[in-house]
Design an enzyme around this catalytic site. Structure first.
Site, mmCIF file in Angstrom:
data_model
loop_
_atom_site.group_PDB
_atom_site.id
_atom_site.type_symbol
_atom_site.label_atom_id
_atom_site.label_comp_id
_atom_site.label_asym_id
_atom_site.label_seq_id
_atom_site.Cartn_x
_atom_site.Cartn_y
_atom_site.Cartn_z
ATOM 1 N N SER A 144 73.493 -11.734 54.551
ATOM 2 C CA SER A 144 72.977 -11.039 53.357
ATOM 3 C C SER A 144 72.022 -12.016 52.656
ATOM 4 O O SER A 144 72.078 -13.223 52.912
ATOM 5 C CB SER A 144 74.155 -10.726 52.422
ATOM 6 O OG SER A 144 73.703 -10.352 51.135
ATOM 7 N N TYR A 157 81.831 -12.827 47.967
ATOM 8 C CA TYR A 157 80.857 -12.271 48.913
ATOM 9 C C TYR A 157 79.809 -13.326 49.270
ATOM 10 O O TYR A 157 79.465 -13.514 50.439
ATOM 11 C CB TYR A 157 80.209 -11.035 48.291
ATOM 12 C CG TYR A 157 79.319 -10.244 49.216
ATOM 13 C CD1 TYR A 157 79.862 -9.424 50.199
ATOM 14 C CD2 TYR A 157 77.933 -10.313 49.120
ATOM 15 C CE1 TYR A 157 79.047 -8.680 51.054
ATOM 16 C CE2 TYR A 157 77.111 -9.582 49.960
ATOM 17 C CZ TYR A 157 77.674 -8.762 50.925
ATOM 18 O OH TYR A 157 76.851 -8.043 51.771
HETATM 19 N N1 LIG Z 1 74.269 -2.415 51.755
HETATM 20 C C1 LIG Z 1 73.769 -3.577 51.363
HETATM 21 O O1 LIG Z 1 73.116 -3.678 50.335
HETATM 22 C C2 LIG Z 1 73.961 -4.814 52.203
HETATM 23 C C3 LIG Z 1 73.121 -5.910 51.972
HETATM 24 C C4 LIG Z 1 73.300 -7.080 52.723
HETATM 25 C C5 LIG Z 1 74.281 -7.123 53.692
HETATM 26 N N2 LIG Z 1 75.091 -6.030 53.888
HETATM 27 C C6 LIG Z 1 76.112 -6.138 54.906
HETATM 28 O O2 LIG Z 1 75.875 -5.145 55.884
HETATM 29 C C7 LIG Z 1 77.102 -4.833 56.546
HETATM 30 C C8 LIG Z 1 77.265 -3.331 56.570
HETATM 31 O O3 LIG Z 1 77.345 -2.857 55.231
HETATM 32 P P1 LIG Z 1 76.950 -1.369 54.781
HETATM 33 O O4 LIG Z 1 75.977 -1.510 53.690
HETATM 34 O O5 LIG Z 1 76.614 -0.536 55.956
HETATM 35 O O6 LIG Z 1 78.333 -0.937 54.083
HETATM 36 P P2 LIG Z 1 79.355 0.214 54.454
HETATM 37 O O7 LIG Z 1 80.480 0.069 53.512
HETATM 38 O O8 LIG Z 1 78.637 1.505 54.528
HETATM 39 O O9 LIG Z 1 79.824 -0.180 55.942
HETATM 40 C C9 LIG Z 1 80.741 -1.195 56.222
HETATM 41 C C10 LIG Z 1 81.669 -0.709 57.320
HETATM 42 O O10 LIG Z 1 82.556 -1.779 57.675
HETATM 43 C C11 LIG Z 1 83.825 -1.208 57.919
HETATM 44 N N3 LIG Z 1 84.894 -2.193 57.755
HETATM 45 C C12 LIG Z 1 85.313 -2.779 56.590
HETATM 46 N N4 LIG Z 1 86.360 -3.574 56.829
HETATM 47 C C13 LIG Z 1 86.615 -3.490 58.168
HETATM 48 C C14 LIG Z 1 87.592 -4.081 59.010
HETATM 49 N N5 LIG Z 1 88.528 -4.913 58.527
HETATM 50 N N6 LIG Z 1 87.570 -3.777 60.318
HETATM 51 C C15 LIG Z 1 86.642 -2.927 60.816
HETATM 52 N N7 LIG Z 1 85.686 -2.339 60.075
HETATM 53 C C16 LIG Z 1 85.682 -2.619 58.756
HETATM 54 C C17 LIG Z 1 83.957 -0.096 56.873
HETATM 55 O O11 LIG Z 1 84.967 0.845 57.228
HETATM 56 C C18 LIG Z 1 82.548 0.475 56.853
HETATM 57 O O12 LIG Z 1 82.405 1.571 57.738
HETATM 58 C C19 LIG Z 1 78.191 -5.576 55.777
HETATM 59 O O13 LIG Z 1 78.517 -6.761 56.465
HETATM 60 C C20 LIG Z 1 77.524 -5.887 54.458
HETATM 61 O O14 LIG Z 1 78.108 -7.007 53.827
HETATM 62 C C21 LIG Z 1 74.935 -4.880 53.184
#
Ligand SMILES: NC(=O)c1ccc[n+]([C@@H]2O[C@H](COP(=O)([O-])OP(=O)(O)OC[C@H]3O[C@@H](n4cnc5c(N)ncnc54)[C@H](O)[C@@H]3O)[C@@H](O)[C@H]2O)c1
Length: 258
Positions: A144, A157
């Site tokens: 991130s 985080y």
């Molecule tokens: N959305 C943002 O702004 C953003 C920015 C930077 C990084 N990220 C990173 O991107 C990745 C995806 O995030 P997203 O935005 O799609 O969020 P999201 O919440 O839509 O997706 C995350 C997924 O991870 C799954 N998950 C959580 N804990 C888990 C576990 N213990 N085992 C298996 N699956 C698990 C959840 O069920 C969910 O489907 C994450 O690592 C997040 O930190 C997101």
């Protein structure tokens, strides 16, 4: 659309979420067969349908990435179901709380570290032997912008995503000679469930105002889309990126250069 992943097998964790689902779609559209991993089977139907609609194929695997046995099982089930593994998009993650460090509950800190760090570590550890069998492969870990900058609101985080960058760099140096590449991506806010949760955390009374504030911190003036992130992941996993290893790639509308 090219077929950069014809004959390849990709595992996507967090496949039921915003970025994961877009990656499933992108990999499937470019010819990969995909193992879609997330906590619950019930949430993965959409990933399987999305891959099919993109002209590809996906299998659903329920696993908690914090449990070593589940992680070993998702890799084993991928090999059993799809014949091997070439790519791991190590993407499952949670945001934790919006809370200053001195008030942050230990159990939430540990949960964030378990999913975001231990989950990524276990995925890399379990998949490397399978990538070796294929003569190489690609791992992309989702960090991130919080993996390269501080943030007063989300200390757990931030710590976890800095660790993801460290695991990625270490993995790249460890396995480069074997043709295994490990890169980290650093998205700014991307328009998914996670941002709705963080907006609520910043201002439960007025999450829309929180969203406007966050958008104002991005010179592009908007959040990124999951599809834009998936395009970067696909590039990094493709042969177009054959000499790109140990990189830390921002995808952030110019949020971090300032
Ligand atoms: N959305 C943002 O702004 C953003 C920015 C930077 C990084 N990220 C990173 O991107 C990745 C995806 O995030 P997203 O935005 O799609 O969020 P999201 O919440 O839509 O997706 C995350 C997924 O991870 C799954 N998950 C959580 N804990 C888990 C576990 N213990 N085992 C298996 N699956 C698990 C959840 O069920 C969910 O489907 C994450 O690592 C997040 O930190 C997101």
């Amino acid at each position: 659309m090219s077929n950069r992943f014809e004959g390849k097998v990709a595992i996507v964790t967090g496949a039921a979420g915003g970025i994961g689902l877009a990656a499933v779609e992108r990999f499937a559209r470019e010819g990969a067969r995909v193992a879609a991993v997330d906590l619950a089977d019930s949430a993965l139907g959409r990933a399987v349908d999305t891959a099919k609609a993109a002209g590809g194929e996906a299998i659903a695997i329920a696993a908690d990435v914090t449990h070593a046995a589940d992680v070993e099982a998702y890799v084993a089930k991928t090999v059993e179901g799809l014949g091997g593994v070439d790519i791991l998009f190590n993407n499952a993650g949670i945001e934790g709380l919006v809370c200053p460090l001195d008030e942050y509950p230990l159990e939430v800190f540990e949960k964030v570290m378990a999913v975001n760090v231990t989950g990524v570590f276990l995925g890399m550890k379990a998949v490397v032997p399978e990538l070796r069998k294929r003569g190489g492969g690609s791992i992309v870990n989702t960090a991130s912008v919080a993996g390269i900058t501080g943030n007063a609101l989300i200390p757990a985080y931030v710590a976890s995503k800095h660790a993801v960058v460290g695991l990625s760099r270490s993995g790249a140096q460890t396995y480069a000679a074997e043709g295994i590449r490990v890169n980290a991506i650093c998205p700014s806010p991307i328009d998914t469930r996670m941002m709705r949760s963080l907006e609520e955390g910043v201002s439960a009374d007025d999450p829309e105002a929180a969203q406007e504030l966050m958008k104002a911190s991005i010179p592009a003036g908007r959040y990124g889309t999951p599809e834009e992130v998936a395009a970067l992941v696909a590039f990094l996993c493709s042969d177009d990126a054959a000499f790109i290893n140990g990189g830390v790639y921002t995808i952030d509308g110019a949020m971090t250069p300032g």
